[in-house]
Design a protein around this motif. Structure first.
Motif, PDB file in Angstrom:
ATOM      1  N   GLY A 288      -7.711 -10.359   3.165  1.00 22.62           N
ATOM      2  CA  GLY A 288      -8.485  -9.901   4.108  1.00 22.62           C
ATOM      3  C   GLY A 288      -7.779 -10.375   5.702  1.00 22.62           C
ATOM      4  N   SER A 289      -6.851  -9.456   6.183  1.00 26.20           N
ATOM      5  CA  SER A 289      -6.613  -9.756   7.360  1.00 26.20           C
ATOM      6  C   SER A 289      -5.856 -11.176   7.670  1.00 26.20           C
ATOM      7  CB  SER A 289      -7.471  -9.604   8.672  1.00 26.20           C
ATOM      8  OG  SER A 289      -7.950  -8.106   8.593  1.00 26.20           O
TER       9      SER A 289
ATOM     10  N   GLU B  73     -11.314 -10.940  -1.741  1.00 22.92           N
ATOM     11  CA  GLU B  73     -10.934  -9.961  -0.654  1.00 22.92           C
ATOM     12  C   GLU B  73     -12.260  -9.309  -0.069  1.00 22.92           C
ATOM     13  OE1 GLU B  73      -6.757  -8.855  -0.497  1.00 22.92           O
ATOM     14  OE2 GLU B  73      -7.539  -7.315  -1.658  1.00 22.92           O
TER      15      GLU B  73
ATOM     16  N   ILE C 214     -10.639  -6.441   5.389  1.00 24.72           N
ATOM     17  CA  ILE C 214      -9.389  -6.013   4.993  1.00 24.72           C
ATOM     18  C   ILE C 214      -9.347  -4.817   5.835  1.00 24.72           C
ATOM     19  CG2 ILE C 214      -8.261  -4.259   2.929  1.00 24.72           C
ATOM     20  CD1 ILE C 214      -9.736  -5.803   1.151  1.00 24.72           C
ATOM     21  N   GLY C 215      -8.138  -5.028   6.448  1.00 24.63           N
ATOM     22  CA  GLY C 215      -7.370  -4.010   7.469  1.00 24.63           C
ATOM     23  C   GLY C 215      -8.158  -3.983   8.824  1.00 24.63           C
TER      24      GLY C 215
ATOM     25  N   LEU D 175      -3.195 -12.844  -0.687  1.00 26.50           N
ATOM     26  CA  LEU D 175      -2.699 -11.375  -0.983  1.00 26.50           C
ATOM     27  C   LEU D 175      -2.810 -10.665   0.668  1.00 26.50           C
ATOM     28  CD1 LEU D 175      -2.120  -9.256  -2.690  1.00 26.50           C
ATOM     29  CD2 LEU D 175      -4.353  -8.596  -3.320  1.00 26.50           C
TER      30      LEU D 175
ATOM     31  N   LYS E 211       0.780  -1.137  -0.155  1.00 28.34           N
ATOM     32  CA  LYS E 211       0.028   0.071  -0.057  1.00 28.34           C
ATOM     33  C   LYS E 211       0.938   1.284  -0.057  1.00 28.34           C
ATOM     34  CE  LYS E 211      -3.550  -2.617   1.957  1.00 28.34           C
ATOM     35  NZ  LYS E 211      -4.986  -2.811   2.734  1.00 28.34           N
TER      36      LYS E 211
ATOM     37  N   HIS F  72      -8.125  -3.238  -6.606  1.00 30.06           N
ATOM     38  CA  HIS F  72      -8.206  -3.596  -5.213  1.00 30.06           C
ATOM     39  C   HIS F  72      -9.407  -2.554  -4.614  1.00 30.06           C
ATOM     40  CE1 HIS F  72      -7.100  -2.734  -1.187  1.00 30.06           C
ATOM     41  NE2 HIS F  72      -6.297  -3.995  -1.379  1.00 30.06           N
TER      42      HIS F  72
ATOM     43  N   GLY G 261      -1.819  -7.395   3.108  1.00 30.80           N
ATOM     44  CA  GLY G 261      -1.851  -6.238   3.386  1.00 30.80           C
ATOM     45  C   GLY G 261      -0.796  -5.764   4.449  1.00 30.80           C
ATOM     46  N   GLY G 262      -1.479  -5.447   5.724  1.00 29.91           N
ATOM     47  CA  GLY G 262      -0.603  -5.258   6.906  1.00 29.91           C
ATOM     48  C   GLY G 262       0.475  -6.173   7.144  1.00 29.91           C
TER      49      GLY G 262
HETATM   50  C1  PEP Z   1      -5.249  -5.902   1.376  1.00 30.07           C
HETATM   51  O1  PEP Z   1      -5.331  -4.553   1.240  1.00 30.07           O
HETATM   52  O2  PEP Z   1      -5.201  -6.420   0.011  1.00 30.07           O
HETATM   53  C2  PEP Z   1      -5.317  -6.633   2.347  1.00 30.07           C
HETATM   54  C3  PEP Z   1      -5.774  -8.018   2.242  1.00 30.07           C
HETATM   55  O3  PEP Z   1      -4.939  -5.852   3.570  1.00 30.07           O
HETATM   56  P1  PEP Z   1      -4.841  -6.627   4.901  1.00 30.07           P
HETATM   57  O4  PEP Z   1      -4.059  -7.771   4.902  1.00 30.07           O
HETATM   58  O5  PEP Z   1      -4.204  -5.555   5.913  1.00 30.07           O
HETATM   59  O6  PEP Z   1      -6.434  -7.128   5.427  1.00 30.07           O
END
Ligand code: PEP
Length: 252
Positions: free
Chosen positions: A213-214, A168, A173-174, A233, A13, A97, A235-236
């Motif tokens: 997603g987390s 996702e 997500i997040g 996939l 990100k 996204h 993110g954090g």
């Molecule tokens: C993302 O933004 O693609 C994602 C899955 O984020 P997170 O893992 O932080 O939920």
């Protein structure tokens, strides 16, 4: 049945700078480059890609972009083309996204155009689909996912097999909320069915569907053991080498 090779991809990100991105890439490479069971990639912000490329070129870890333009070139201020990304050594580009859809009003039709552009240029599009919490509560999840997948993949040629899809759920997500493995599998199986109805069983069996997603080291293994979940996939948890490596090494 084809054995699909999982892909674990980190979406960085809008974080980091040249020095910290290179350092993170170096740490990730140190921790995961012996992993043989999956493909691994990181997606830094566009201006940080060259610094990451200098570290990762020659390693088994791929890299890509978080977005691409649907246009080939021209007067499109602020846009970054698929060809530019290829010339930086990118293999992947995230497309559609949910943060692009929400904050930049990207439509399903635009996501389709970006998918076509990525494939045409030789990039692997990682096409994100997912429902909002209100849609899940209203039992509209599968309807929404079908529309997104059918629109994104409409009228593709043989290159469709190179597409990576990422389910996702936006509410995950997040937020720290994760779909249960069963919730993820239900949608992944459904997506594979949609691909089957568009392109036949061979393509459907081949196409990789990531969950996002987390995802964290402690839930990765359960998600990845579902039959239609072909990677993640992230993110954090991709922002520290330790947690990203914990996810990559989910089978250990
Ligand atoms: C993302 O933004 O693609 C994602 C899955 O984020 P997170 O893992 O932080 O939920």
């Amino acid at each position: 049945m084809t054995k699909r090779r999982p892909l674990i991809a980190g979406n960085w990100k809008m974080h980091l700078d040249v020095a910290s991105a290179a350092a993170l890439a170096r740490e990730v490479a140190n921790k995961v480059s012996r992993a043989r069971h999956c493909d691994i990639a990181v997606m830094p912000p566009h201006p940080l890609i060259p610094a990451v490329a200098r570290v990762l070129d020659g390693s088994p870890i791929g890299y890509g972009a978080q977005d691409i333009s649907a246009e080939e070139e021209g007067a499109f201020t602020g846009e970054v083309s698929a060809r530019m990304l290829l010339s930086l050594g990118c293999t992947y580009a995230i497309v559609g996204h949910s943060e692009r859809r929400e904050y930049h009003l990207e439509s399903d039709v635009l996501v389709h155009a970006k998918t076509v552009m990525a494939l045409k240029a030789g990039l692997i599009p990682v096409v994100c689909v997912g429902e909002k919490l209100a849609e899940r509560k209203a039992e509209k999840t599968l309807h929404r996912i079908r529309t997104q997948v059918e629109t994104a993949l409409k009228g593709l040629d043989d290159s469709v097999g190179r597409v990576v899809l990422a389910y996702e759920p936006i509410w995950a997500i997040g937020t720290g909320l994760t779909a249960t493995p069963a919730q993820a599998e239900e949608v992944h199986e459904f997506i594979r069915g949609v691909v089957d109805s568009m392109y036949g069983a061979q393509v459907a069996e081949k196409i990789r569907i990531l969950y996002g997603g987390s995802v964290k080291p402690d839930n990765a293994s359960a998600l990845m053991s579902e039959k239609d979940v072909d990677g993640a996939l992230v993110g954090g948890a991709s922002l520290t080498a330790e947690s990203f490596a914990g996810i990559v090494n989910y089978g250990d």
